[in-house]
Scaffold this active site. Sequence first.
Site, PDB file in Angstrom:
ATOM      1  N   LYS A  79      -3.726  -4.922  -0.316  1.00 29.80           N
ATOM      2  CA  LYS A  79      -2.974  -5.400   0.849  1.00 29.80           C
ATOM      3  C   LYS A  79      -3.558  -6.039   2.036  1.00 29.80           C
ATOM      4  CE  LYS A  79      -0.229  -3.289   5.200  1.00 29.80           C
ATOM      5  NZ  LYS A  79       0.767  -1.520   5.502  1.00 29.80           N
ATOM      6  N   SER A 154       5.433  -1.578   6.186  1.00 32.33           N
ATOM      7  CA  SER A 154       4.762  -2.907   6.257  1.00 32.33           C
ATOM      8  C   SER A 154       3.877  -3.425   4.931  1.00 32.33           C
ATOM      9  CB  SER A 154       3.313  -2.949   7.626  1.00 32.33           C
ATOM     10  OG  SER A 154       2.717  -1.537   7.332  1.00 32.33           O
ATOM     11  N   SER A 178       3.748   3.495   6.604  1.00 36.84           N
ATOM     12  CA  SER A 178       3.942   1.837   5.560  1.00 36.84           C
ATOM     13  C   SER A 178       3.782   1.939   3.995  1.00 36.84           C
ATOM     14  CB  SER A 178       3.054   0.832   6.594  1.00 36.84           C
ATOM     15  OG  SER A 178       3.742   0.274   7.512  1.00 36.84           O
TER      16      SER A 178
HETATM   17  N1  GLN Z   1       7.538   1.143  10.609  1.00 35.50           N
HETATM   18  C1  GLN Z   1       6.062   1.495  11.795  1.00 35.50           C
HETATM   19  C2  GLN Z   1       5.970   0.359  12.647  1.00 35.50           C
HETATM   20  O1  GLN Z   1       6.678  -0.470  12.528  1.00 35.50           O
HETATM   21  C3  GLN Z   1       5.301   1.676  10.936  1.00 35.50           C
HETATM   22  C4  GLN Z   1       4.353   0.440  10.228  1.00 35.50           C
HETATM   23  C5  GLN Z   1       3.301   0.891   9.696  1.00 35.50           C
HETATM   24  O2  GLN Z   1       2.994   2.488   9.672  1.00 35.50           O
HETATM   25  N2  GLN Z   1       2.038   0.404   9.258  1.00 35.50           N
HETATM   26  O3  GLN Z   1       5.289   0.467  13.134  1.00 35.50           O
END
Ligand code: GLN
EC number: 6.3.5.7
Length: 492
Positions: A79, A154, A178
């Site tokens: 990532k 994400s 995410s």
């Molecule tokens: N969708 C969640 C957010 O927008 C989680 C994102 C994540 O785990 N990095 O914060």
Amino acid sequence: MSDLHRLSIRELSEGLAQAKFSSRELTEHYLKRIAKIDTQVQSYITVTAEQALAQADAADAAIKAGHATTLTGLPIAHKDIFCTQGIKTTAGSKMLDNFISPYDATVVAKGKAAGLVTLGKVNMDEFAMGSTSENPHFGSTKNPWNLEHVPGGSSGGSAAVVAADLAPFATGTDTGGSIRQPASFCGLTGLKPTYGRVSRFGMIAYASSMDQGGPMARSAEDCAYLMNVMAGHDAKDSTSVQKEVDDYVSNLNGTSVKGLRIGIPKQYFNVQGLDADVKARVEESLKKLEEMGAILVEIDLNMTEAYVPTYYLIAPAEASSNLQRFDGVRYGYRCENPVDLMDLYKRSRSEGFGTEVQRRILIGTYALSAGYYDAYYVKAQKVRRLIQQDFLKAFENVDVIAAPSAPTTAYKIGANLSPTEMYLGDIYTLAVNLAGLPAINAPVGFDKNNLPVGLQLIGNYWSESQLLSVVHQYQQATDWHTKRAAIAEENA
Ligand code: GLN
């Protein structure tokens, strides 16, 4: 060999050890697939072909010399939130589009030490804030099951590369879901470890009290191999815990499903917006686990309604603080021709950050400002503690807790959900991060449009081995995790 991308991590490891193919052949094979298919999936921000081939040659030499570890010569995608020395690390932001880290994240360094070959860096929501990988600067990554749909986020790029067979496994990070939600949307297995199990050093911070790296792959077995590399204490991350690391691979059969008590939170299956197909598939998977000997126990998690508001206060608060460092002075994007220092700050930050990131900075700054701090931030911290206690109470009576990973399957790119609608989609994943617990997503079937559905199993602290083991046994008895996405089948 033309089907190297269909092999499991164990098969790849054995094939390399037995010289059935070389790491160079394997790496070239993946690079060719990336060149051919990624124009459609758009998962890689950076492909590091030259470096990958050099690493592959070094891996082949190590294998020949008898210095290989289990994963020497296996390709991986990271990532783009993990710092990679000499290679651009963007965190999905224009703010860092010119950033070349002088050091490797610990996760990346450990991968290198284990002999992994880095294929490249993959797309994500900007600074990991979001659930769709519709990136305002690098474009939208597509879901390999249906290119019109999002891969989730994400860590959407990490999920897409594995689902499209553009890497055998990938690293992800999970602050509020995410790893689990994109794994669910793309039909993969993904593990969010206990907070402190994996080093956050060199992992660009979003919400530091919840950020945690973890593996994304097809199966629990594949995840276990990567977890063996990622996990462990790191003197460079004071929140990483000094606790012995399990051998996740040898523990894959360590937990018996027979007699395993699985808690089913009443509140979770009455959530408004829970898709009927998702509910049905998750219930079927629980039935299967019951047939395998598990005991299903209805439990209460009374704080469910507080998950979304609590997370969406604490996460932006921490983000607003973490992102202060991107001011255009030392590194990152700087606006053109600033007239003075204020102008430099203002324009660099408004031009460098996308809309969602700016929204979170504003919410977070507000929640932390004098006069509101007690009413919002401190209150959210108190509710956070109640959420954690809710789980601890549940774990007095059950071994793991079952839930969907997301209320829906992957929706269309450009669905343009309002921020609130988007945040509500995280209902099943956020509490795990607020409490610091580990949780895993496993694919358990498809909805009417042939899009994957995921089951989430939440464990008590440090129960990664148990979660991987339960999913491994489920995967020995079912074949959902072996199903290939449309684009992978077309290019099989
Ligand atoms: N969708 C969640 C957010 O927008 C989680 C994102 C994540 O785990 N990095 O914060």
